[in-house]
Write a protein that holds these residues in place. Structure first.
Motif, PDB file in Angstrom:
ATOM      1  N   SER A  28      36.524  28.913  31.215  1.00 27.59           N
ATOM      2  CA  SER A  28      35.503  29.201  30.206  1.00 27.59           C
ATOM      3  C   SER A  28      35.694  28.393  28.928  1.00 27.59           C
ATOM      4  CB  SER A  28      35.498  30.701  29.877  1.00 27.59           C
ATOM      5  OG  SER A  28      36.743  31.098  29.327  1.00 27.59           O
ATOM      6  N   GLU A  29      36.918  27.896  28.687  1.00 30.43           N
ATOM      7  CA  GLU A  29      37.141  27.134  27.457  1.00 30.43           C
ATOM      8  C   GLU A  29      36.606  25.704  27.547  1.00 30.43           C
ATOM      9  OE1 GLU A  29      41.173  27.045  29.700  1.00 30.43           O
ATOM     10  OE2 GLU A  29      39.519  28.445  29.353  1.00 30.43           O
TER      11      GLU A  29
ATOM     12  N   THR B 212      34.301  40.977  30.087  1.00 30.97           N
ATOM     13  CA  THR B 212      34.225  40.383  28.752  1.00 30.97           C
ATOM     14  C   THR B 212      35.049  39.098  28.666  1.00 30.97           C
ATOM     15  OG1 THR B 212      33.937  42.589  27.786  1.00 30.97           O
ATOM     16  CG2 THR B 212      34.601  40.807  26.300  1.00 30.97           C
ATOM     17  N   ARG B 213      36.252  39.122  29.259  1.00 27.73           N
ATOM     18  CA  ARG B 213      37.139  37.952  29.244  1.00 27.73           C
ATOM     19  C   ARG B 213      37.589  37.693  30.682  1.00 27.73           C
ATOM     20  NH1 ARG B 213      39.026  37.003  23.927  1.00 27.73           N
ATOM     21  NH2 ARG B 213      40.885  35.953  24.708  1.00 27.73           N
ATOM     22  N   LYS B 214      36.694  37.113  31.461  1.00 27.32           N
ATOM     23  CA  LYS B 214      36.889  37.092  32.917  1.00 27.32           C
ATOM     24  C   LYS B 214      37.957  36.128  33.416  1.00 27.32           C
ATOM     25  CE  LYS B 214      33.091  33.927  34.113  1.00 27.32           C
ATOM     26  NZ  LYS B 214      31.844  33.839  34.910  1.00 27.32           N
ATOM     27  N   ASP B 215      38.410  35.190  32.594  1.00 31.26           N
ATOM     28  CA  ASP B 215      39.464  34.300  33.086  1.00 31.26           C
ATOM     29  C   ASP B 215      40.733  34.384  32.245  1.00 31.26           C
ATOM     30  OD1 ASP B 215      38.497  33.017  30.869  1.00 31.26           O
ATOM     31  OD2 ASP B 215      38.091  31.097  31.865  1.00 31.26           O
ATOM     32  N   GLU B 216      40.993  35.557  31.684  1.00 32.89           N
ATOM     33  CA  GLU B 216      42.204  35.770  30.889  1.00 32.89           C
ATOM     34  C   GLU B 216      43.369  36.145  31.805  1.00 32.89           C
ATOM     35  OE1 GLU B 216      42.309  37.594  26.692  1.00 32.89           O
ATOM     36  OE2 GLU B 216      42.744  39.252  28.036  1.00 32.89           O
TER      37      GLU B 216
ATOM     38  N   ASP C  52      45.538  44.902  28.872  1.00 25.04           N
ATOM     39  CA  ASP C  52      44.284  44.336  28.359  1.00 25.04           C
ATOM     40  C   ASP C  52      43.344  43.967  29.508  1.00 25.04           C
ATOM     41  OD1 ASP C  52      45.184  44.639  25.790  1.00 25.04           O
ATOM     42  OD2 ASP C  52      45.694  42.525  25.489  1.00 25.04           O
ATOM     43  N   ARG C  53      43.916  43.375  30.568  1.00 24.30           N
ATOM     44  CA  ARG C  53      43.068  42.989  31.699  1.00 24.30           C
ATOM     45  C   ARG C  53      42.514  44.222  32.400  1.00 24.30           C
ATOM     46  NH1 ARG C  53      40.634  40.678  30.453  1.00 24.30           N
ATOM     47  NH2 ARG C  53      39.577  40.353  32.417  1.00 24.30           N
TER      48      ARG C  53
ATOM     49  N   ASP D 158      39.609  45.840  30.506  1.00 22.08           N
ATOM     50  CA  ASP D 158      38.337  45.124  30.657  1.00 22.08           C
ATOM     51  C   ASP D 158      37.600  45.606  31.902  1.00 22.08           C
ATOM     52  OD1 ASP D 158      36.287  43.321  30.263  1.00 22.08           O
ATOM     53  OD2 ASP D 158      37.511  41.528  30.454  1.00 22.08           O
TER      54      ASP D 158
END
Length: 246
Positions: free
Chosen positions: A145-146, A171-175, A197-198, A201
């Motif tokens: 995503s970056e 929200t942060r799908k590739d963290e 955190d994962r 989500d």
């Protein structure tokens, strides 16, 4: 086409259903699959801890087990990436490059080699997809995503073929989940916080299941879910792609 089925040691010991689903799925798709019974750990934990020089015998045995197959397929992005980038052998120096080129993670084998465009699978549940770092950033199973680049996701492509499955948007799908192999031992507190955190989500978006191509990441999140007494389950993507209904 004959495929050598490469099953990581932790999958063999803790999550054999992921291995069985991989075998059954490949056979359903017409692939002749052989499981070399003498296979052991690929050596990744040692290499990641700075002891790659101790993986010599693991590398030699891997070559001896899998040298005669057209392809080598495993339900693990991290182990596959390790073999693609680090397989070496003083005993078999002329075979390592060819071996590296025919090792595939299950998802990339389905999309890139078999070019699967339909599946007879049913999984009527809300599912969150975890994009593991080795798979996404190493094997390029999905876009990062970056980057300012067209989006794609090979796991999502296959999951879209499963009847009844609702893929939730994270929200942060590739963290990163924080597992990182021996990182979760050396940096336990950081690893746990990242994992929480994962998991949060997925919970906030009401997932009933969390899936992915790396059972190690799922194992890490499963431990957190159990400690939180959550009803959310983890399941390897092979089990969903092979499912009739759960």
């Amino acid at each position: 086409m004959t495929v050598g089925l490469f099953i990581p040691c932790y999958v063999d010991q803790f999550y054999p259903n992921a291995a069985i689903a991989t075998l059954e799925l490949l056979e359903k798709l017409g692939v002749n699959v052989v499981y070399p019974s003498r296979q052991t750990c690929c050596g990744q934990p040692m290499a990641n801890s700075g002891f790659e020089h101790l993986t010599k015998e693991s590398n030699n045995q891997f070559i001896e087990n899998f040298r005669d197959f057209d392809y080598i397929v495993a339900p693990s992005g991290s182990c596959v990436l390790h073999m693609k980038e680090h397989l070496h052998s003083g005993k078999y120096p002329n075979e390592t490059e060819a071996m590296r080129g025919k090792v595939y993670e299950l998802i990339e084998f389905l999309t890139d080699i078999l070019k699967v465009d339909k599946l007879k699978a049913r999984f009527p549940h809300k599912v969150g997809l975890h994009q593991s770092c080795h798979g996404q950033r190493g094997l390029k199973l999905a876009q990062m995503s970056e980057l300012v680049a067209p989006a794609f996701s090979k796991p999502e492509q296959l999951l879209s073929m499963v009847e009844g499955l609702e893929l939730i948007e994270l929200t942060r799908k590739d963290e990163c989940c924080g597992f990182g192999g021996t990182f979760c031992v050396a940096e336990e507190a950081v690893s746990v916080k990242m994992g929480k955190d994962r998991v949060m989500d997925h919970l906030q978006h009401e997932a009933a299941y969390i899936t992915g191509a790396d059972m190690s990441c799922l194992m890490h999140m499963e431990g957190i879910l159990r400690r939180q007494k959550s009803s959310v389950k983890v399941v390897h993507i092979a089990e969903i792609l092979n499912a009739q209904e759960i």
